[in-house]
Design a protein around this motif. Structure first.
Motif, PDB file in Angstrom:
ATOM      1  N   LYS A  43       0.836  -1.212   0.000  1.00  0.00           N
ATOM      2  CA  LYS A  43       0.000   0.000   0.000  1.00  0.00           C
ATOM      3  C   LYS A  43       0.868   1.258   0.000  1.00  0.00           C
ATOM      4  O   LYS A  43       0.648   2.179  -0.786  1.00  0.00           O
ATOM      5  N   THR A  44       1.852   1.261   0.909  1.00  0.00           N
ATOM      6  CA  THR A  44       2.758   2.412   0.964  1.00  0.00           C
ATOM      7  C   THR A  44       3.518   2.544  -0.348  1.00  0.00           C
ATOM      8  O   THR A  44       3.683   3.643  -0.878  1.00  0.00           O
ATOM      9  N   THR A  45       3.939   1.408  -0.880  1.00  0.00           N
ATOM     10  CA  THR A  45       4.678   1.435  -2.143  1.00  0.00           C
ATOM     11  C   THR A  45       3.812   2.014  -3.259  1.00  0.00           C
ATOM     12  O   THR A  45       4.309   2.773  -4.108  1.00  0.00           O
ATOM     13  N   PRO A  84       3.234  11.177   3.933  1.00  0.00           N
ATOM     14  CA  PRO A  84       3.799   9.830   4.029  1.00  0.00           C
ATOM     15  C   PRO A  84       3.449   9.134   5.336  1.00  0.00           C
ATOM     16  O   PRO A  84       3.036   9.774   6.303  1.00  0.00           O
ATOM     17  N   GLU A  85       3.620   7.818   5.324  1.00  0.00           N
ATOM     18  CA  GLU A  85       3.444   7.029   6.538  1.00  0.00           C
ATOM     19  C   GLU A  85       4.435   7.570   7.556  1.00  0.00           C
ATOM     20  O   GLU A  85       5.598   7.808   7.237  1.00  0.00           O
ATOM     21  N   GLY A  86       4.005   7.817   8.786  1.00  0.00           N
ATOM     22  CA  GLY A  86       4.907   8.392   9.774  1.00  0.00           C
ATOM     23  C   GLY A  86       5.040   9.897   9.643  1.00  0.00           C
ATOM     24  O   GLY A  86       5.889  10.517  10.261  1.00  0.00           O
ATOM     25  N   LEU A 160      -2.817  10.035   1.195  1.00  0.00           N
ATOM     26  CA  LEU A 160      -2.696   9.923   2.657  1.00  0.00           C
ATOM     27  C   LEU A 160      -2.326   8.494   3.023  1.00  0.00           C
ATOM     28  O   LEU A 160      -3.041   7.559   2.674  1.00  0.00           O
ATOM     29  N   ASP A 161      -1.210   8.331   3.732  1.00  0.00           N
ATOM     30  CA  ASP A 161      -0.779   6.982   4.114  1.00  0.00           C
ATOM     31  C   ASP A 161      -1.022   6.760   5.603  1.00  0.00           C
ATOM     32  O   ASP A 161      -0.304   7.303   6.440  1.00  0.00           O
ATOM     33  N   GLU A 162      -2.023   5.960   5.906  1.00  0.00           N
ATOM     34  CA  GLU A 162      -2.380   5.609   7.279  1.00  0.00           C
ATOM     35  C   GLU A 162      -2.426   6.810   8.213  1.00  0.00           C
ATOM     36  O   GLU A 162      -1.681   6.872   9.200  1.00  0.00           O
ATOM     37  N   PRO A 163      -3.327   7.736   7.941  1.00  0.00           N
ATOM     38  CA  PRO A 163      -3.427   8.913   8.816  1.00  0.00           C
ATOM     39  C   PRO A 163      -3.805   8.536  10.250  1.00  0.00           C
ATOM     40  O   PRO A 163      -3.504   9.302  11.163  1.00  0.00           O
TER      41      PRO A 163
HETATM   42 MG   LIG Z   1       2.467   1.137   4.727  1.00  0.00          MG
END
Ligand SMILES: [Mg+2]
Ligand SMILES: Nc1ncnc2c1ncn2[C@@H]1O[C@H](COP(=O)(O)OP(=O)(O)OP(=O)(O)O)[C@@H](O)[C@H]1O
Lengths: 239, 293
Positions: A43-45, A84-86, A160-163
């Motif tokens: 997903k992040t990729t 990004p995630e984080g 949005l990555d895992e808000p």
């Molecule tokens: Mg991820």
């Protein structure tokens, strides 16, 4: 007629390790698209591919413009904003500097100042923390800052990555309510990756389930929510 | 008492020079995480260029401006051509590249200008300003003023311009900097250009005190390392404070600590480097690395 964001047969990875094996998506302008899936699915990729942070093969078109193969700074200039995630905040810089950096590629001071005000109406806590270092904010505040910074770009596409990562349930709900409001008021197209499938499906029009680099299930948010297998795997209950 | 103050004044003058080279080291370290061992040699090379201009009859201050502009371009070129290919390589690789650059620049200067020493014009008038028995050389005052000016300009650049904000963003988080549309590669080159310019100032300030020759900056570089270590490698303010402290410590040790004298005072930076690394590795002004998940 082609969709606003059109992804076709997208492949991407890190070095020799292939992570995405031909992903296809089509998101109409102004819609929210949720990407669900287990850890390590890619997903992040996928989001990193959309913002130019990993090398890709295949097609990515935004409003007819080919995005594939362009570097992240060029994509930012074309209106792609990635949270990004984080969170990726500029930790030692102040909240205000973080937000102004979001508008780095824009010139008009007046517009930027007006947009800052707009961000403060979405996220009132940020106004109270303007001079504070971003690193000193709480997790939820940092997530708001990261989204605020992305909005300062006036994005055409918001990733949005895992808000919800690390946020209390109430804060997560509030955050998603704001994302929905932004989407409605600014007509910004959003692709959101979420572990919390329930809350993501609550604001999305369409959703896709990614597993080991392939989309295994697609549909409207209602269809996905009603799907028994998804319910078991990601929603934590049986229908 | 006056004698003691006199030593402090001398120390501050020397310290300002270390400070400017330390500032150059810190600039590059902040942006790229690289300790540039060639910083002193780049400064020496720039000083030769300034000398060449003045030898050709160009007035000193014009020669200075031309040299700083050339240093800026040269610094950017070095980043593009020499450093870029090893970006992201292991630290040791990068260190060795900058050591190679040190040797290359040193040899190139010797080849172009020979190893014979040259007189470098002093831009400041001879003589001293006197107050209460204290002699403050115009040269010392000039050096302090120039280094203060450089610091002030850098402060304005970093705190009050869009480019400066972009540079700080790259130093803080290159990946996010890319995502907001900053051209990170060019920003790193800009950092090298700036550092080369600031380093050139230190070379041009020190040359009239020493003689101009290809190994002129060797000693200064060691003091600059001590200054940057003391102040914290990631802190420009620390670099300047560290430089001044090292300058004063060196002068006082030479004057008052019997067995140190003028021969052993070059040991002062070593003692400072060791002491700081043992007691407070992040330096006086540096941030200890604390990661927040
Ligand atoms: Mg991820
Ligand atoms: N920088 C990297 N270098 C090499 N492999 C990576 C890198 N980042 C991710 N991977 C690999 O790619 C695969 C997909 O990772 P990705 O981060 O896209 O998953 P994800 O769906 O976002 O997972 P999560 O839900 O845990 O965030 C994983 O197998 C991971 O090991």
């Amino acid at each position: 007629m082609s969709a606003f964001l059109e992804v076709t047969d997208l492949r991407a990875g890190y070095g020799d390790a292939r992570v995405l094996h031909g992903v296809g998506l089509a998101v109409p302008q102004g819609e929210i698209c949720a990407i669900l899936g287990p850890n390590g699915a890619g997903k992040t990729t996928l989001l990193r591919a959309l913002s130019g942070m990993v090398r890709v093969r295949g097609g990515i078109r935004l409003d007819g413009t080919d995005l594939a193969g362009r570097p992240p700074d060029a994509l930012a200039r074309l209106g792609v904003a990635h949270v990004p995630e984080g969170r990726g905040t500029f930790v030692p810089l102040s909240v205000e500097e973080n937000l102004r950096l979001g508008a780095f590629i824009r010139r008009s001071r007046a517009e930027i100042n007006a947009d800052l005000e707009r961000i403060y109406t979405y996220f009132p806590v940020l106004r109270k923390r303007l001079k504070q270092a971003a690193g000193s904010l709480s997790g939820g505040e940092q997530q708001m800052l990261a989204i605020g910074r992305a909005l300062m770009l006036r994005p055409r596409l918001l990733l949005l990555d895992e808000p919800s990562l690390g946020l209390a349930p109430l804060v997560t709900q509030e955050l998603f309510r704001i994302v929905r409001a932004i989407n409605e008021e600014e007509r910004t197209t959003v692709v959101v990756v979420e572990q919390n499938a329930h809350i993501a499906l609550g604001i999305a029009q369409q959703a896709h389930v990614l597993e080991t680099g392939r989309i295994v299930l697609s549909g409207t948010a209602e269809q996905i929510r009603a799907d028994e297998q998804v319910a078991q795997s990601y929603l934590g209950y049986r229908v | 008492m006056v004698g003691f103050l006199q030593q402090i004044v001398e120390g501050l003058g020397a310290g300002a020079i270390y400070a400017s080279l330390a500032l150059a080291l810190v600039l590059i370290y902040r942006f790229t995480g690289i300790v540039n061992f060639a910083q002193g040699e780049m400064a020496m090379f720039a000083t030769y260029i300034a000398w060449q201009f003045t030898a050709a009859g160009v007035p000193f201050w014009l020669a200075l401006v031309l040299t700083l502009a050339l240093s800026f371009v040269g610094g950017m070129l070095i980043e593009r051509v020499v450093i870029r290919p090893v970006e992201g390589a292991p630290e040791l690789t990068v260190v060795i590249v900058t050591v190679g650059l040190f040797i290359f620049v040193n040899a190139a200067a010797g080849w172009i200008w020979t190893f014979l020493i040259k007189d470098f014009p002093n831009p400041f008038p001879a003589g001293a300003f006197e107050a209460g028995g204290l002699h403050v050389g115009y040269s010392t005052l000039g050096i302090l003023a120039v280094v203060g000016l450089v610091m002030g300009l850098l402060y304005l650049l970093f705190q009050h311009t869009r480019i400066g904000l972009g540079m700080r963003a790259v130093a803080a988080n290159p990946e996010s900097a890319r995502l907001v549309g900053i051209r990170v590669g060019w920003t790193l080159a800009l950092g090298w250009g700036l550092a080369a310019t600031v380093g050139a100032v230190s070379g041009i300030l020190v040359a009239p005190l020493l003689f101009l020759e290809p190994n002129m900056m060797g000693g200064v570089l060691i003091y600059a390392f001590a200054a940057a270590t003391l102040g914290g490698f990631d802190s420009p303010v620390g670099a300047v404070a560290g430089g001044l402290i090292v300058g004063v410590a060196e002068t006082l040790a030479g004057a008052y600590v019997g067995f140190v004298g003028s021969d052993l005072k070059v040991g002062v930076p070593l003692v400072i480097i060791l002491g700081v690394l043992l007691l407070r590795p992040q330096g006086l002004f540096g941030r200890a690395v604390v990661e927040r998940a």
